[in-house]
Design a protein around this motif. Structure first.
Motif, PDB file in Angstrom:
ATOM      1  N   HIS A   1       2.526   7.428  17.594  1.00  0.00           N
ATOM      2  CA  HIS A   1       1.448   6.851  16.781  1.00  0.00           C
ATOM      3  C   HIS A   1       1.705   7.044  15.287  1.00  0.00           C
ATOM      4  N   ARG A   2       2.945   6.947  14.855  1.00  0.00           N
ATOM      5  CA  ARG A   2       3.278   7.194  13.451  1.00  0.00           C
ATOM      6  C   ARG A   2       2.479   6.310  12.495  1.00  0.00           C
ATOM      7  N   GLU A   3       2.279   5.056  12.851  1.00  0.00           N
ATOM      8  CA  GLU A   3       1.600   4.131  11.947  1.00  0.00           C
ATOM      9  C   GLU A   3       0.151   4.525  11.668  1.00  0.00           C
ATOM     10  N   SER A   4      -0.434   5.272  12.592  1.00  0.00           N
ATOM     11  CA  SER A   4      -1.819   5.698  12.374  1.00  0.00           C
ATOM     12  C   SER A   4      -1.917   6.848  11.376  1.00  0.00           C
ATOM     13  N   PHE A   5      -0.769   7.377  10.946  1.00  0.00           N
ATOM     14  CA  PHE A   5      -0.747   8.474   9.980  1.00  0.00           C
ATOM     15  C   PHE A   5      -0.187   8.018   8.637  1.00  0.00           C
ATOM     16  N   ARG A   6      -0.417   6.758   8.321  1.00  0.00           N
ATOM     17  CA  ARG A   6       0.039   6.214   7.046  1.00  0.00           C
ATOM     18  C   ARG A   6      -0.831   6.739   5.900  1.00  0.00           C
ATOM     19  N   ARG A   7      -0.189   7.098   4.796  1.00  0.00           N
ATOM     20  CA  ARG A   7      -0.917   7.565   3.618  1.00  0.00           C
ATOM     21  C   ARG A   7      -1.767   6.435   3.038  1.00  0.00           C
ATOM     22  N   PRO A   8      -2.958   6.771   2.511  1.00  0.00           N
ATOM     23  CA  PRO A   8      -3.717   5.730   1.818  1.00  0.00           C
ATOM     24  C   PRO A   8      -2.993   5.323   0.543  1.00  0.00           C
ATOM     25  N   PRO A   9      -3.146   4.087   0.122  1.00  0.00           N
ATOM     26  CA  PRO A   9      -2.487   3.667  -1.121  1.00  0.00           C
ATOM     27  C   PRO A   9      -3.120   4.355  -2.320  1.00  0.00           C
ATOM     28  N   ARG A  10      -2.388   4.389  -3.411  1.00  0.00           N
ATOM     29  CA  ARG A  10      -3.013   4.826  -4.654  1.00  0.00           C
ATOM     30  C   ARG A  10      -3.253   3.597  -5.513  1.00  0.00           C
TER      31      ARG A  10
ATOM     32  N   ASN B   1     -15.121   4.573  -2.366  1.00  0.00           N
ATOM     33  CA  ASN B   1     -13.754   4.854  -1.936  1.00  0.00           C
ATOM     34  C   ASN B   1     -13.265   3.788  -0.954  1.00  0.00           C
ATOM     35  N   ARG B   2     -14.152   3.344  -0.066  1.00  0.00           N
ATOM     36  CA  ARG B   2     -13.772   2.275   0.868  1.00  0.00           C
ATOM     37  C   ARG B   2     -13.433   0.999   0.117  1.00  0.00           C
ATOM     38  N   ASP B   3     -14.248   0.665  -0.883  1.00  0.00           N
ATOM     39  CA  ASP B   3     -13.983  -0.542  -1.661  1.00  0.00           C
ATOM     40  C   ASP B   3     -12.660  -0.438  -2.407  1.00  0.00           C
ATOM     41  N   LEU B   4     -12.360   0.737  -2.947  1.00  0.00           N
ATOM     42  CA  LEU B   4     -11.096   0.923  -3.659  1.00  0.00           C
ATOM     43  C   LEU B   4      -9.904   0.790  -2.718  1.00  0.00           C
ATOM     44  N   LEU B   5     -10.037   1.259  -1.492  1.00  0.00           N
ATOM     45  CA  LEU B   5      -8.959   1.139  -0.513  1.00  0.00           C
ATOM     46  C   LEU B   5      -8.692  -0.313  -0.153  1.00  0.00           C
ATOM     47  N   GLU B   6      -9.761  -1.117  -0.107  1.00  0.00           N
ATOM     48  CA  GLU B   6      -9.639  -2.485   0.363  1.00  0.00           C
ATOM     49  C   GLU B   6      -9.405  -3.493  -0.755  1.00  0.00           C
ATOM     50  N   ALA B   7      -9.643  -3.124  -1.998  1.00  0.00           N
ATOM     51  CA  ALA B   7      -9.603  -4.085  -3.098  1.00  0.00           C
ATOM     52  C   ALA B   7      -8.173  -4.505  -3.427  1.00  0.00           C
ATOM     53  N   ALA B   8      -8.036  -5.751  -3.857  1.00  0.00           N
ATOM     54  CA  ALA B   8      -6.746  -6.287  -4.278  1.00  0.00           C
ATOM     55  C   ALA B   8      -6.571  -6.091  -5.780  1.00  0.00           C
TER      56      ALA B   8
ATOM     57  N   ARG C   1     -12.162  -2.131 -12.237  1.00  0.00           N
ATOM     58  CA  ARG C   1     -11.209  -3.193 -11.920  1.00  0.00           C
ATOM     59  C   ARG C   1      -9.912  -2.560 -11.434  1.00  0.00           C
ATOM     60  N   ILE C   2      -9.329  -3.102 -10.371  1.00  0.00           N
ATOM     61  CA  ILE C   2      -8.054  -2.611  -9.845  1.00  0.00           C
ATOM     62  C   ILE C   2      -6.939  -3.259 -10.645  1.00  0.00           C
ATOM     63  N   THR C   3      -6.185  -2.457 -11.399  1.00  0.00           N
ATOM     64  CA  THR C   3      -5.116  -3.003 -12.232  1.00  0.00           C
ATOM     65  C   THR C   3      -3.742  -2.895 -11.583  1.00  0.00           C
ATOM     66  N   ASP C   4      -3.575  -2.011 -10.610  1.00  0.00           N
ATOM     67  CA  ASP C   4      -2.297  -1.894  -9.887  1.00  0.00           C
ATOM     68  C   ASP C   4      -2.548  -1.171  -8.575  1.00  0.00           C
ATOM     69  N   ARG C   5      -1.610  -1.270  -7.656  1.00  0.00           N
ATOM     70  CA  ARG C   5      -1.768  -0.692  -6.319  1.00  0.00           C
ATOM     71  C   ARG C   5      -0.388  -0.365  -5.760  1.00  0.00           C
ATOM     72  N   GLN C   6      -0.245   0.809  -5.144  1.00  0.00           N
ATOM     73  CA  GLN C   6       1.034   1.227  -4.561  1.00  0.00           C
ATOM     74  C   GLN C   6       0.812   1.818  -3.180  1.00  0.00           C
ATOM     75  N   GLU C   7       1.590   1.318  -2.201  1.00  0.00           N
ATOM     76  CA  GLU C   7       1.577   1.924  -0.866  1.00  0.00           C
ATOM     77  C   GLU C   7       2.383   3.206  -0.912  1.00  0.00           C
TER      78      GLU C   7
END
Length: 582
Positions: free
Chosen positions: A412-421, A480-487, A506-512
């Motif tokens: 189940h490795r994919e279920s342990f993915r880090r949240p993006p910053r 926090n949920r909105d920040l995780l989902e925002a583009a 405003r979300i100015t950048d996003r990194q996985e």
């Protein structure tokens, strides 16, 4: 589903008891041949479990609890059979827990006692306060016109009164207020020259509102004690409440009218109750809890003596110094002005006394022993017992090996993915209306950095609103949920700031950020493996428990339930069941 008795095989559904709760040999359940309580013949009984009645209100309560844990958009239609199945399961587990004496443990019994008092007070409030607090249309309109009248003014603030008096003297001598605020004020409006624009009375601290709206344009007032320190005000202009906003705000204002009428009725009732339950106050203990300032500026009461009593009510009730200190600490959060803290202290004590008087009167009237209260308490006790029983009995002895944990991680490795910053731009303004206006401009293409430098009140203003990188926390809260989902480029809806004001983000950048290593999430992996083993053990336990229990389902009563879980022919209202506290 036909007949009164349903075969046990029909209950072989997925167990719906919380998987997070923590399995050992089962304990004896009430006898399968338990006598049916006469109360089971009452209207609203939809099932009997070893002679214990399950009523429509129990299904309502369970459904309300499920909805309380879900976002508004996630509430789908419910399956009545599965809902009943869950309530039956909880009832069975509650019976097992009571057979072990878990209901007599202080941690459970004390909470049930407190809930009994809460329900009794609610009944008293409903009869003595709520029924006298219905808002009239003319009251709603009048309060709207009063509370949504708007003011534009300037303010300068100092931490201490002496400093505020110096500011007032300078203003009286002709100093420019905008320049003085920008140079010396300590409140959030200093970056705008102390200007507070078009703010409704309802959005101001009560003492500030009373001062500002008593002035004429151009007139000065202060120093006035506020939560931030000592402030001096000068009104620029007033504007009437916007009548076009009334339809949207009518329900909000009606609620405020109800609150005010209830507060007045509560105060009058408390005065009556003081005659039946005399109150004496120890002024020395009260004085000993005067505010003290910590090095970081916070105001706190000193630690009280463990045996100290602030007030005595009637023959036996007391308000301890510890309870009073906790209430003071909650009220003083964010308050920096000692005088404002002292002024709030007697109000806090009066409210504690008022609450205690209501408790004494509610119990004296027998509201804590009403049949609907007893049913609600039984259901509440069951909900306390279920997780304890699952953890201490069903979940006991489950072991997890290192090999099992590593195998689960690899699968189940994919279920342990880090949240993006995400990188965030932030603009802080004084009111929600202003925040919504700026959000609209940004969505229309206005440059974020320029707007931040022009309008923001916070420390990120000089960097064009750049707040830097952050990692939103999964499940923490809506923002926090909105920040995780925002583009990237998305402007979020305005949110209240932790202190004062409103934020536009405003979300100015996003990194996985890839996948957590096994070492970083080994605890989470263990919980997941444990959860799977627990579910299997729980399923076996509940199957055996049901096999030796007498479960009677009343199909006709079930068929009479509306989709809300209420009986269609008997609306839920006064006397129709206990509150849904689950």
């Amino acid at each position: 589903m036909t007949g009164v008795m349903r075969s046990r095989a029909a209950f072989a559904l997925t167990v719906l008891v919380p998987a997070w709760a923590l399995a050992a040999p089962s304990v004896a359940a009430p006898g399968a041949g338990a006598a049916v309580d006469p109360a089971a013949e009452e209207a609203g009984v939809v099932a009997l479990v070893n002679g214990e009645a399950i009523r429509a209100e129990d299904l309502e309560r369970q459904l309300a609890g499920l909805h309380a844990g879900a976002a508004g958009g996630e509430r789908g239609a419910f399956d009545l059979d599965r809902l009943l199945f869950r309530v039956v399961n909880d009832t069975l587990i509650g019976q097992e827990a009571r057979a072990l004496g878990m209901d007599e443990e202080p941690s459970v019994a004390d909470r049930v006692t407190r809930r009994r008092e809460e329900l009794a007070i609610r009944r008293l409030e409903r009869e003595e306060i709520d029924q006298h607090s219905v808002p009239e249309p003319e009251e709603v309109r009048r309060l709207f016109e009063e509370q949504y009248r708007r003011a534009t003014f300037r303010v300068v603030t100092a931490y201490e009164r002496d400093g505020a008096e110096e500011l007032r003297e300078a203003l009286d001598a002709g100093a420019d207020m905008a320049a003085l605020a920008a140079e010396r004020s300590v409140d959030p409006y200093r970056l705008r020259g102390g200007l507070v624009e078009d703010l409704a009375r309802i959005d101001l601290q009560r003492e500030v509102a009373e001062t500002v709206f008593a002035l004429d344009p151009g007139e000065l007032a202060g120093p006035l004690a506020t939560d931030l320190g000592w402030s001096v005000f000068r009104v620029e202009s007033f504007a009437a409440a916007d009548p076009e906003r009334f339809p949207k705000l009518e329900r909000t204002v009606a609620s405020l009218v109800r609150q005010r009428k209830a507060a007045a009725r509560r105060e009058a009732l408390a005065a009556e109750l003081r005659q039946r339950h005399p109150v004496t106050t120890d002024e020395a203990v009260v004085a000993a809890l005067a505010p003290e300032r910590l090095p970081d500026g916070r105001l706190v009461p000193p630690s009280p003596e463990p045996s100290a009593v602030v007030a005595r009510l009637g023959e036996s009730a007391v308000i301890t110094a510890e309870r009073y200190a906790q209430a003071l600490l909650a009220r003083w959060k964010g308050v920096r002005n000692v005088e404002a803290a002292r002024a709030a202290a007697p109000i806090i004590l009066d409210r504690l006394i008022e609450s205690e008087l209501l408790r004494l009167e509610a119990l004296a009237r027998g509201y804590g022993a009403l049949p609907e209260v007893e049913r609600a308490l039984h259901a509440y006790e069951t909900q306390l017992l279920v997780p304890r029983f699952l953890e201490e009995v069903v979940g006991a002895g489950i072991e997890i090996s290192e090999e099992e944990k590593r195998a689960h991680y690899e699968t189940h490795r994919e279920s342990f993915r880090r949240p993006p910053r995400v990188r965030i731009g932030q603009i802080t303004v004084a009111s929600r209306e202003e925040a919504e206006r700026l959000a609209g401009l940004l969505r229309g293409g206005t440059d974020f950095a320029w707007l931040a430098r022009q309008q923001s009140l916070d420390a990120y203003k000089d960097q064009g609103g750049d707040r830097g990188w952050m990692v939103p926390q999964m499940g923490a809260d809506d923002i926090n949920r909105d920040l995780l989902e925002a583009a990237v480029g998305e402007v979020l809806d305005p949110v209240a700031a932790a202190g004062e004001g409103w934020l536009v983000l405003r979300i100015t950048d996003r990194q996985e950020q890839g996948i957590y290593s096994y070492q970083e999430v080994s605890g989470n992996v263990r919980e997941a493996v444990f959860g799977g083993k627990f579910e299997r053990r729980l399923d076996e336990f509940m199957t055996k428990l049901r096999e030796r229990s007498e479960i009677e389902i009343r199909e006709e009563a079930l068929a009479a339930l509306a989709i809300t879980g209420r009986r269609e022919e008997e609306p839920h209202g006064e006397g129709g069941g206990a509150p849904h506290d689950g």
